[in-house]
Design a protein around this motif. Structure first.
Motif, mmCIF file in Angstrom:
data_model
loop_
_atom_site.group_PDB
_atom_site.id
_atom_site.type_symbol
_atom_site.label_atom_id
_atom_site.label_comp_id
_atom_site.label_asym_id
_atom_site.label_seq_id
_atom_site.Cartn_x
_atom_site.Cartn_y
_atom_site.Cartn_z
ATOM 1 N N PHE B 4 51.832 39.135 42.734
ATOM 2 C CA PHE B 4 52.339 38.082 41.639
ATOM 3 C C PHE B 4 52.261 36.953 41.942
ATOM 4 O O PHE B 4 51.663 35.029 41.000
ATOM 5 C CB PHE B 4 53.797 37.950 42.576
ATOM 6 C CG PHE B 4 54.830 37.463 41.795
ATOM 7 C CD1 PHE B 4 54.733 37.004 40.172
ATOM 8 C CD2 PHE B 4 55.445 36.253 43.254
ATOM 9 C CE1 PHE B 4 56.325 36.321 39.954
ATOM 10 C CE2 PHE B 4 56.590 35.355 42.039
ATOM 11 C CZ PHE B 4 57.003 34.983 40.270
ATOM 12 N N MET B 7 48.758 35.740 40.168
ATOM 13 C CA MET B 7 48.944 35.178 38.729
ATOM 14 C C MET B 7 47.655 35.677 37.930
ATOM 15 O O MET B 7 47.480 35.222 36.801
ATOM 16 C CB MET B 7 49.605 33.771 38.566
ATOM 17 C CG MET B 7 51.416 33.710 38.686
ATOM 18 S SD MET B 7 51.980 34.675 37.095
ATOM 19 C CE MET B 7 54.068 34.247 38.264
ATOM 20 N N GLY B 8 47.296 36.943 38.438
ATOM 21 C CA GLY B 8 46.186 37.240 37.259
ATOM 22 C C GLY B 8 44.789 36.978 37.550
ATOM 23 O O GLY B 8 44.589 36.775 36.596
ATOM 24 N N TYR B 10 45.261 33.271 37.145
ATOM 25 C CA TYR B 10 45.126 32.274 36.067
ATOM 26 C C TYR B 10 46.509 31.459 37.652
ATOM 27 O O TYR B 10 47.345 30.589 37.279
ATOM 28 C CB TYR B 10 46.196 32.018 35.112
ATOM 29 C CG TYR B 10 45.097 33.225 34.125
ATOM 30 C CD1 TYR B 10 44.221 32.346 33.077
ATOM 31 C CD2 TYR B 10 45.470 34.090 33.812
ATOM 32 C CE1 TYR B 10 43.346 32.946 32.535
ATOM 33 C CE2 TYR B 10 44.460 34.685 33.093
ATOM 34 C CZ TYR B 10 44.075 33.855 31.750
ATOM 35 O OH TYR B 10 42.758 34.719 31.550
ATOM 36 N N VAL B 14 49.189 28.438 36.647
ATOM 37 C CA VAL B 14 50.460 28.848 35.841
ATOM 38 C C VAL B 14 51.463 27.722 37.328
ATOM 39 O O VAL B 14 52.997 27.354 37.120
ATOM 40 C CB VAL B 14 50.935 30.192 35.973
ATOM 41 C CG1 VAL B 14 51.899 30.567 36.031
ATOM 42 C CG2 VAL B 14 50.169 30.972 35.119
ATOM 43 N N TRP B 15 50.929 28.431 38.716
ATOM 44 C CA TRP B 15 52.406 27.174 39.627
ATOM 45 C C TRP B 15 52.182 25.540 39.164
ATOM 46 O O TRP B 15 53.538 25.447 39.831
ATOM 47 C CB TRP B 15 51.146 27.960 41.222
ATOM 48 C CG TRP B 15 52.020 29.234 41.265
ATOM 49 C CD1 TRP B 15 50.570 30.381 41.263
ATOM 50 C CD2 TRP B 15 53.247 30.420 41.068
ATOM 51 N NE1 TRP B 15 51.914 31.162 41.180
ATOM 52 C CE2 TRP B 15 52.711 31.697 40.972
ATOM 53 C CE3 TRP B 15 54.754 29.504 40.723
ATOM 54 C CZ2 TRP B 15 53.834 32.389 41.112
ATOM 55 C CZ3 TRP B 15 55.428 30.398 40.497
ATOM 56 C CH2 TRP B 15 54.499 31.684 40.676
#
Lengths: 245, 53
Positions: B4, B7-8, B10, B14-15
């Motif tokens: 999680f 994020m794959g 990313y 994302v964060w």
């Protein structure tokens, strides 16, 4: 038609009290929806078939952009009501929208840049939509700067209202830029005519975020407008009564 | 859990986006309340000055 509601709404003490009563009714649902939308978007929604988990930025980027445009439209409509009908409370609403809109324009721009880097290979491009959103930020900053530069509140209200109304032309430019011109930015998937082009498990957290941001914006405006009303009405008898409590 | 957080691949996009947006949300709550409290305090000061002998 009975217009008394309209006059009551335009009465500063009435709006001051009404706003105070309404704040929790917007703020708490907003908090719940924002938490649910974020959880749904970051955890429950499936990854995108092209962008993997990178697409999850949409859950903060698109609602921020939506709020930035909604705040400007609200500001321009309120400013116009203030100019045309000389409604003091309308000017107070307009002034309340600007800092909120400016912050979420920053959110939309920066989250967009963070999204652009992995997907487009660059943080920034002088693309129609990106440029128009940057102009939106400058309009907000210009509006707030103009207000801050004019000492007399009534004159500040009128001068900044003209700027807000003229600048509203930028709102459809931001929104339709991806359709009018060749844009690096992807086309709308939700805010368009016809069916949304993303699947329901991806779409539902996004819709929750849109509603949450809208309620959140309303709550913020209601809190700020009370302060703006107090600043404009400080000579009035009713202000002495409410602040003495 | 680490899946999680990553994020794959990313995570670095994302964060920061999520944190920045949450920070701006929190700041706006604080700033709106402060703006109202300041206006009320100013009105109170003015009232106290007018009522002073």
């Amino acid at each position: 038609m009975d217009w008394t509601w309209f006059h009551r709404f335009g009465s500063p003490p009435h709006l001051y009290r009404l706003a105070g009563t309404l704040v929790p009714w917007f703020a708490w649902p907003a908090a719940i929806l924002l938490a649910a939308g974020l959880y749904g978007g970051l955890v429950l929604a499936p990854p995108d078939y092209q962008q993997g988990d990178g697409f999850r930025i949409i859950y903060v980027h698109a609602p921020s952009a939506w709020l930035s445009l909604m705040a400007y439209s609200t500001m321009a409509v309120a400013a116009a009501l203030g100019l045309i009908w000389r409604m003091k409370v309308a000017h107070a609403v307009a002034a309340s929208c600007a800092p909120i809109g400016a912050w979420f324009t920053v959110a939309a721009l920066v989250t967009g840049m963070l999204w652009g880097k992995p997907m487009w290979g660059t943080y920034w491009a002088w693309d129609p939509r990106l440029t128009a959103e940057l102009v939106l930020l400058f309009l907000y900053l210009g509006y707030m700067g103009l207000r801050a530069a004019i000492e007399d509140p009534q004159r500040a209200d009128r001068a900044s209202a003209v700027l807000a109304i003229v600048g509203v032309v930028n709102v459809p430019i931001v929104h339709y830029s991806v359709e009018w011109w060749n844009s690096i930015h992807q086309a709308p998937s939700v805010m368009k005519f016809g069916k949304p082009s993303i699947s329901w498990p991806m779409l539902s957290p996004l819709l929750i975020m849109f509603v949450g941001f809208t309620l959140f914006f309303a709550a913020l405006v209601l809190v700020r407008v009370r302060g703006e009303i107090l600043r404009r009405e400080r000579q009035s008898r009713w202000v002495a009564e409410v602040v003495a409590q | 859990m680490s899946d999680f957080l990553s994020m794959g691949g990313y995570a670095s996009s994302v964060w920061p986006s999520v944190l920045l947006t949450c920070a701006i949300i929190a700041w706006n709550v604080f700033a709106a309340r402060r703006s109202f409290r300041e206006a009320r305090a100013e009105a109170r000061r003015r009232l106290a000055m007018e009522n002073a002998p």
